[in-house]
Write an enzyme that holds these catalytic residues in place. Structure first.
Site, short mmCIF file in Angstrom:
data_model
loop_
_atom_site.label_atom_id
_atom_site.label_comp_id
_atom_site.label_asym_id
_atom_site.label_seq_id
_atom_site.Cartn_x
_atom_site.Cartn_y
_atom_site.Cartn_z
CB SER A 1 89.51 12.34 75.08
OG SER A 1 89.14 12.54 75.69
CE1 TYR B 1 93.07 11.81 78.12
CE2 TYR B 1 91.36 12.50 78.67
CZ TYR B 1 91.84 11.33 77.96
OH TYR B 1 91.38 10.68 77.22
N1 LIG Z 1 88.64 4.84 79.37
C1 LIG Z 1 88.06 6.00 78.84
O1 LIG Z 1 87.00 6.37 79.20
C2 LIG Z 1 88.34 6.81 77.78
C3 LIG Z 1 87.77 8.03 77.61
C4 LIG Z 1 88.14 9.15 76.22
C5 LIG Z 1 89.03 8.27 75.72
N2 LIG Z 1 89.91 7.42 76.08
C6 LIG Z 1 90.85 6.91 75.52
O2 LIG Z 1 91.78 5.89 74.84
C7 LIG Z 1 92.23 5.43 74.98
C8 LIG Z 1 92.82 3.71 76.06
O3 LIG Z 1 91.82 3.66 77.49
P1 LIG Z 1 91.45 3.17 78.31
O4 LIG Z 1 90.84 2.59 79.02
O5 LIG Z 1 91.62 1.64 77.32
O6 LIG Z 1 92.75 2.57 79.07
P2 LIG Z 1 94.07 2.00 79.75
O7 LIG Z 1 94.71 2.90 81.09
O8 LIG Z 1 92.97 0.87 80.49
O9 LIG Z 1 95.19 1.30 79.28
C9 LIG Z 1 95.68 1.27 78.17
C10 LIG Z 1 97.41 0.64 77.98
O10 LIG Z 1 98.28 1.41 77.23
C11 LIG Z 1 99.49 0.44 78.18
N3 LIG Z 1 100.47 1.75 78.15
C12 LIG Z 1 100.15 3.10 78.56
N4 LIG Z 1 101.43 3.90 78.46
C13 LIG Z 1 102.18 3.25 77.85
C14 LIG Z 1 103.20 3.06 76.53
N5 LIG Z 1 104.47 4.91 77.44
N6 LIG Z 1 103.28 3.01 75.62
C15 LIG Z 1 102.75 1.60 75.27
N7 LIG Z 1 101.94 0.90 75.97
C16 LIG Z 1 101.74 2.18 77.26
C17 LIG Z 1 98.81 0.60 79.56
O11 LIG Z 1 100.23 -0.55 79.71
C18 LIG Z 1 97.76 -0.20 79.02
O12 LIG Z 1 97.44 -1.55 78.97
C19 LIG Z 1 93.43 5.89 75.60
O13 LIG Z 1 94.04 6.94 74.60
C20 LIG Z 1 92.31 7.06 76.22
O14 LIG Z 1 92.98 8.86 76.18
C21 LIG Z 1 89.75 6.67 76.76
#
Ligand SMILES: NC(=O)c1ccc[n+]([C@@H]2O[C@H](COP(=O)([O-])OP(=O)(O)OC[C@H]3O[C@@H](n4cnc5c(N)ncnc54)[C@H](O)[C@@H]3O)[C@@H](O)[C@H]2O)c1
Length: 251
Positions: free
Chosen positions: A152, A166
């Site tokens: 991120s 985070y």
């Molecule tokens: N959405 C954003 O704006 C954003 C911004 C920067 C970075 N990110 C990064 O992108 C990635 C995905 O984000 P997202 O928004 O799609 O997340 P999300 O929460 O929508 O989906 C993440 C999935 O991970 C699963 N999960 C949670 N804990 C877990 C574990 N211990 N083992 C296996 N699976 C697990 C959840 O059940 C969920 O289905 C993350 O690494 C996040 O930090 C997202």
């Protein structure tokens, strides 16, 4: 000489953690669309199953592999199930799970108690170590592998919004990837990160959230970068963090 189509992942076995929704689901679909067999991992079996079933229904190859990335034995079982179903060792690892399933507490560091500390390191850093430990040696033996960590922009710039834990957990993974990249640079294994800006699986039009390009990022934006980094054509790119951020951070 015939024109060569690039970014073909046919015959490759991939696994994407946290792929039951959001960015991970998009990454899994993108890799499958380019021919990879994809292990769709998630903490929740039903989420993983629904994404894997949709990929198969749309003509791709995938299997749901439930597992908790924070737990070494659980990771080992999920990756073994991917190898068994995919018919070969893992070529492509995308560690995308990075937001705890029980929520994303936004608070300034002094407002957190100690219980919050490990919550972030467990999923982003220990989770990364757990999945990399399982795939790296077989990749080195075969002299081919692609490791991608979904990080991120909070992992490389200071923000005042209460995401210090985070961001620090994301930065730890980025730094680990740099070392892994150089340790394995002569072994056919590349290790890279994506630093995401503000993303959404939904269409959001509220202007206060916009990235400089005028929209939020989507799962397809992340998938496209993963397909490139996972491809044979990206063999000269390692140890890098690519911003998929709509211009929110320029480097
Ligand atoms: N959405 C954003 O704006 C954003 C911004 C920067 C970075 N990110 C990064 O992108 C990635 C995905 O984000 P997202 O928004 O799609 O997340 P999300 O929460 O929508 O989906 C993440 C999935 O991970 C699963 N999960 C949670 N804990 C877990 C574990 N211990 N083992 C296996 N699976 C697990 C959840 O059940 C969920 O289905 C993350 O690494 C996040 O930090 C997202």
């Amino acid at each position: 000489m015939a024109l060569q189509r690039m970014f073909d992942l046919t015959g490759r076995v991939a696994v994407v953690t946290g792929a039951g929704q959001g960015m991970g689901a998009g990454i899994a679909r993108g890799l499958a669309a380019h021919g990879a067999f994809v292990g769709v991992n998630d903490l929740f079996a039903e989420r993983a199953e629904s994404v894997a079933a949709a990929i198969v229904a749309d003509g791709g190859q995938a299997v749901a592999v439930q597992g908790d990335v924070r737990d070494r034995a659980s990771v080992a079982a999920a990756l073994a199930a991917t190898v068994a179903a995919g018919g070969g060792p893992i070529d492509i690892l995308v560690h995308n799970a990075g937001i705890p399933a029980d929520g994303f507490p936004v608070a300034k560091f002094h407002e957190h108690d100690e219980s919050a500390w490990n919550r972030w390191m467990d999923i982003n850093f220990t989770g990364l170590l757990n999945v990399v430990k399982e795939v790296l040696e077989p990749m080195i033996e075969r002299r081919h592998g692609r490791i991608i960590f979904i990080s991120s922009e909070a992992g490389r710039q200071g923000l005042s919004m209460g995401v210090s834990l985070y961001g620090a957990s994301k930065a730890a993974g980025v730094q680990m990837c740099r070392h892994l990249a150089l340790e394995n640079a002569r072994k056919g294994v590349t290790v890279n990160c994506l630093a995401l800006g503000r993303m959404s699986a939904e269409i959001i039009t509220d202007d206060k959230f916009m990235m400089p390009v005028g929209r939020l990022g989507s799962p397809a934006d992340v998938a496209a970068a993963c397909v490139y980094l996972a491809s044979d054509e990206a063999s000269f790119v390692t140890g890098q963090t690519l911003g998929v951020n709509g211009g929110a951070y320029t480097s």
